[in-house]
Design a protein around this motif. Structure first.
Motif, PDB file in Angstrom:
ATOM      1  N   LYS A 160       0.936  -1.055  -0.019  1.00  0.00           N
ATOM      2  CA  LYS A 160      -0.198  -0.316  -0.410  1.00  0.00           C
ATOM      3  C   LYS A 160       0.842   0.428  -0.459  1.00  0.00           C
ATOM      4  O   LYS A 160       0.437   1.984   0.060  1.00  0.00           O
ATOM      5  CB  LYS A 160      -0.930   0.005   1.786  1.00  0.00           C
ATOM      6  CG  LYS A 160      -1.755  -1.397   1.239  1.00  0.00           C
ATOM      7  CD  LYS A 160      -2.875  -1.477   0.565  1.00  0.00           C
ATOM      8  CE  LYS A 160      -3.466  -2.929   0.250  1.00  0.00           C
ATOM      9  NZ  LYS A 160      -4.276  -2.890  -0.408  1.00  0.00           N
ATOM     10  N   GLY A 161       2.327   0.991   0.096  1.00  0.00           N
ATOM     11  CA  GLY A 161       3.232   2.522   0.299  1.00  0.00           C
ATOM     12  C   GLY A 161       3.066   2.738   1.432  1.00  0.00           C
ATOM     13  O   GLY A 161       2.882   4.661   1.457  1.00  0.00           O
ATOM     14  N   VAL A 162       2.549   2.796   2.154  1.00  0.00           N
ATOM     15  CA  VAL A 162       2.745   3.162   3.379  1.00  0.00           C
ATOM     16  C   VAL A 162       4.125   3.075   4.655  1.00  0.00           C
ATOM     17  O   VAL A 162       3.309   3.105   5.755  1.00  0.00           O
ATOM     18  CB  VAL A 162       1.382   2.846   3.752  1.00  0.00           C
ATOM     19  CG1 VAL A 162       0.151   4.495   3.012  1.00  0.00           C
ATOM     20  CG2 VAL A 162       1.204   1.548   4.659  1.00  0.00           C
ATOM     21  N   ILE A 163       4.580   1.944   4.558  1.00  0.00           N
ATOM     22  CA  ILE A 163       5.633   1.724   4.722  1.00  0.00           C
ATOM     23  C   ILE A 163       7.647   2.438   4.856  1.00  0.00           C
ATOM     24  O   ILE A 163       7.497   2.223   4.157  1.00  0.00           O
ATOM     25  CB  ILE A 163       5.610   0.120   4.674  1.00  0.00           C
ATOM     26  CG1 ILE A 163       4.822  -0.471   5.472  1.00  0.00           C
ATOM     27  CG2 ILE A 163       7.027  -0.527   5.855  1.00  0.00           C
ATOM     28  CD1 ILE A 163       4.558  -0.533   6.896  1.00  0.00           C
ATOM     29  N   LEU A 187       1.369   4.724  10.756  1.00  0.00           N
ATOM     30  CA  LEU A 187       0.476   5.218  10.965  1.00  0.00           C
ATOM     31  C   LEU A 187       0.031   5.870  10.864  1.00  0.00           C
ATOM     32  O   LEU A 187      -1.325   6.250  10.086  1.00  0.00           O
ATOM     33  CB  LEU A 187       0.490   5.218  12.730  1.00  0.00           C
ATOM     34  CG  LEU A 187       0.708   3.608  13.257  1.00  0.00           C
ATOM     35  CD1 LEU A 187       0.089   3.987  15.047  1.00  0.00           C
ATOM     36  CD2 LEU A 187       0.010   2.525  12.991  1.00  0.00           C
ATOM     37  N   ALA A 188       0.364   7.270  10.530  1.00  0.00           N
ATOM     38  CA  ALA A 188      -0.644   8.668   9.961  1.00  0.00           C
ATOM     39  C   ALA A 188      -0.669   8.050   8.569  1.00  0.00           C
ATOM     40  O   ALA A 188      -2.437   8.789   8.609  1.00  0.00           O
ATOM     41  CB  ALA A 188       0.980  10.201  10.336  1.00  0.00           C
ATOM     42  N   ALA A 189      -0.094   7.608   7.895  1.00  0.00           N
ATOM     43  CA  ALA A 189      -0.214   7.541   6.009  1.00  0.00           C
ATOM     44  C   ALA A 189      -1.327   7.029   6.514  1.00  0.00           C
ATOM     45  O   ALA A 189      -2.622   6.800   5.382  1.00  0.00           O
ATOM     46  CB  ALA A 189       1.048   7.305   5.225  1.00  0.00           C
ATOM     47  N   ILE A 190      -1.656   5.562   6.755  1.00  0.00           N
ATOM     48  CA  ILE A 190      -2.918   4.809   7.138  1.00  0.00           C
ATOM     49  C   ILE A 190      -4.038   5.614   7.265  1.00  0.00           C
ATOM     50  O   ILE A 190      -4.871   4.954   6.701  1.00  0.00           O
ATOM     51  CB  ILE A 190      -2.553   3.580   7.893  1.00  0.00           C
ATOM     52  CG1 ILE A 190      -1.298   2.775   7.589  1.00  0.00           C
ATOM     53  CG2 ILE A 190      -3.883   2.734   7.890  1.00  0.00           C
ATOM     54  CD1 ILE A 190      -1.155   1.744   8.836  1.00  0.00           C
ATOM     55  N   LYS A 191      -3.552   6.271   8.160  1.00  0.00           N
ATOM     56  CA  LYS A 191      -5.002   7.357   8.640  1.00  0.00           C
ATOM     57  C   LYS A 191      -5.602   7.810   7.903  1.00  0.00           C
ATOM     58  O   LYS A 191      -6.566   8.616   7.368  1.00  0.00           O
ATOM     59  CB  LYS A 191      -4.369   7.895  10.091  1.00  0.00           C
ATOM     60  CG  LYS A 191      -6.279   8.487  10.491  1.00  0.00           C
ATOM     61  CD  LYS A 191      -5.802   9.370  12.271  1.00  0.00           C
ATOM     62  CE  LYS A 191      -6.896   9.925  12.352  1.00  0.00           C
ATOM     63  NZ  LYS A 191      -6.392  10.329  14.065  1.00  0.00           N
ATOM     64  N   ARG A 192      -4.287   8.387   7.169  1.00  0.00           N
ATOM     65  CA  ARG A 192      -5.213   9.122   6.009  1.00  0.00           C
ATOM     66  C   ARG A 192      -6.012   9.202   4.995  1.00  0.00           C
ATOM     67  O   ARG A 192      -5.237   7.283   4.598  1.00  0.00           O
ATOM     68  CB  ARG A 192      -3.607  10.347   5.487  1.00  0.00           C
ATOM     69  CG  ARG A 192      -2.917  11.003   6.141  1.00  0.00           C
ATOM     70  CD  ARG A 192      -2.059  11.614   5.075  1.00  0.00           C
ATOM     71  NE  ARG A 192      -0.996  12.880   5.916  1.00  0.00           N
ATOM     72  CZ  ARG A 192      -0.188  12.520   6.732  1.00  0.00           C
ATOM     73  NH1 ARG A 192       0.802  11.316   5.757  1.00  0.00           N
ATOM     74  NH2 ARG A 192       0.782  13.242   7.667  1.00  0.00           N
ATOM     75  N   ASN A 193      -6.554   9.629   4.411  1.00  0.00           N
ATOM     76  CA  ASN A 193      -7.251   8.634   3.218  1.00  0.00           C
ATOM     77  C   ASN A 193      -6.589   8.716   1.280  1.00  0.00           C
ATOM     78  O   ASN A 193      -6.947   7.835   1.330  1.00  0.00           O
ATOM     79  CB  ASN A 193      -8.768  10.155   2.524  1.00  0.00           C
ATOM     80  CG  ASN A 193     -10.071  10.476   3.670  1.00  0.00           C
ATOM     81  OD1 ASN A 193     -10.038   8.600   4.967  1.00  0.00           O
ATOM     82  ND2 ASN A 193     -10.238  11.374   3.816  1.00  0.00           N
ATOM     83  N   ASP A 194      -5.719   9.865   1.755  1.00  0.00           N
ATOM     84  CA  ASP A 194      -4.860  10.001   0.734  1.00  0.00           C
ATOM     85  C   ASP A 194      -3.702   8.288   0.305  1.00  0.00           C
ATOM     86  O   ASP A 194      -2.743   8.603  -0.767  1.00  0.00           O
ATOM     87  CB  ASP A 194      -4.615  11.082   0.309  1.00  0.00           C
ATOM     88  CG  ASP A 194      -3.558  11.550   0.932  1.00  0.00           C
ATOM     89  OD1 ASP A 194      -3.400  11.548   2.388  1.00  0.00           O
ATOM     90  OD2 ASP A 194      -2.781  12.576   0.837  1.00  0.00           O
ATOM     91  N   ARG A 195      -3.213   8.187   2.166  1.00  0.00           N
ATOM     92  CA  ARG A 195      -2.267   6.932   2.427  1.00  0.00           C
ATOM     93  C   ARG A 195      -1.452   7.728   1.608  1.00  0.00           C
ATOM     94  O   ARG A 195      -0.471   6.775   1.094  1.00  0.00           O
ATOM     95  CB  ARG A 195      -2.846   5.850   1.466  1.00  0.00           C
ATOM     96  CG  ARG A 195      -3.719   5.035   2.239  1.00  0.00           C
ATOM     97  CD  ARG A 195      -4.042   3.806   2.779  1.00  0.00           C
ATOM     98  NE  ARG A 195      -5.186   3.600   3.531  1.00  0.00           N
ATOM     99  CZ  ARG A 195      -5.170   2.427   3.421  1.00  0.00           C
ATOM    100  NH1 ARG A 195      -5.035   2.282   2.442  1.00  0.00           N
ATOM    101  NH2 ARG A 195      -5.966   2.006   4.075  1.00  0.00           N
TER     102      ARG A 195
END
Length: 263
Positions: A160-163, A187-195
């Motif tokens: 998902k590109g969030v690591i 965690l911030a990236a996962i929480k954001r809608n735009d990831r």
């Protein structure tokens, strides 16, 4: 006719001699290890390339590392583990050298009377009570956790590109800060809608975090989280991280309010 028969007999005997000689086309373990070591030295541009004595010494250590790698991979296969071990830039270091260079001097020259490094003793004493408290918190959280029944069999946040990317702390014992900061970024990236993943500034946290944390000399992840929450500390984005290029080599905290985007 006799000469022809004698010639044939000689040819037959010579042929049988060659057939009986065992040929081993597989290179010896030493030769194969030396080939790998030559590639290793060139790949990582080792400084002892022209020093014959140091080269030979590092080669023996390298052979020991190869043996360990083989044993670990065999154990991994037997245990049905997915880990794969291989050669890294540290394969020519002894265990003691690696600890001294990469693990924040846990083996200093001035050992205590009992033989245990003072820095390690100090860390164990200071973190013991905190670890007990953390165990209680984590145990309570596990009991209260409710796991849904419809979870997928596999899920990989890397896809998902969030690591964040893997970090190399070098000789600075900052794993406690890197792990927390990168977890917050993910965690911030996962929480954001735009990831959208924003890499954060580890150096700022290493220099400034208090609550028993000691910069490159080590720290505690839970203590860091407590300090971040209590201070409402804003880490800041890595791209605007002033601490990365500061002239101050002592690691002093000089920026209480980081500029730019961040968390």
């Amino acid at each position: 006719m006799t000469e022809v028969i004698e010639m044939l007999m000689i040819i037959l005997i010579v042929t049988l001699c060659f057939l009986m000689i065992p040929f081993n086309t597989k290179p010896s373990a030493v030769i194969e290890s030396r080939r790998k070591f030559d590639v290793f030295v060139r790949l990582y541009d080792k400084p002892y390339r022209s020093d014959a004595r140091e080269y030979a010494y590092r080669f023996q250590i390298f052979r020991t590392s190869l043996s360990k790698i083989k044993q670990l991979n065999e154990w991994s296969r037997e245990a049905n583990d997915t880990a794969i071990y291989g050669i890294t830039q540290y394969a020519d270091l002894t265990d003691r050298e690696f600890i001294a260079r990469q693990l924040a001097d846990l083996f200093p020259d001035d050992l205590s009377v009992a033989g245990t490094p003072r820095a390690y003793q100090k860390y164990v004493i200071e973190s013991h009570s905190a670890e007990m408290k953390n165990d209680i918190i984590f145990s309570r959280a596990r009991r209260e956790l409710k796991v849904p029944n419809n979870l997928p069999l596999t899920f990989d946040w890397r896809e998902k590109g969030v690591i964040t990317s893997v970090k190399n702390q070098g000789s600075c014992g900052a794993c406690w800060a890197i792990s927390v900061v990168d977890t917050i970024a993910s965690l911030a990236a996962i929480k954001r809608n735009d990831r959208k993943l924003v890499e954060l500034c580890h150096e700022r946290v290493v220099r400034c975090a208090a609550n028993g944390n000691n910069g490159c000399d080590g720290g505690d992840t839970c203590r860091l989280l407590e300090w971040l929450a209590e201070e409402s500390y804003r880490i800041g984005a890595a791209e605007s991280c002033l601490e990365r290029n500061m002239a101050d080599q002592d690691g002093n905290c000089t920026s209480d309010k980081p500029p730019g985007n961040g968390l």
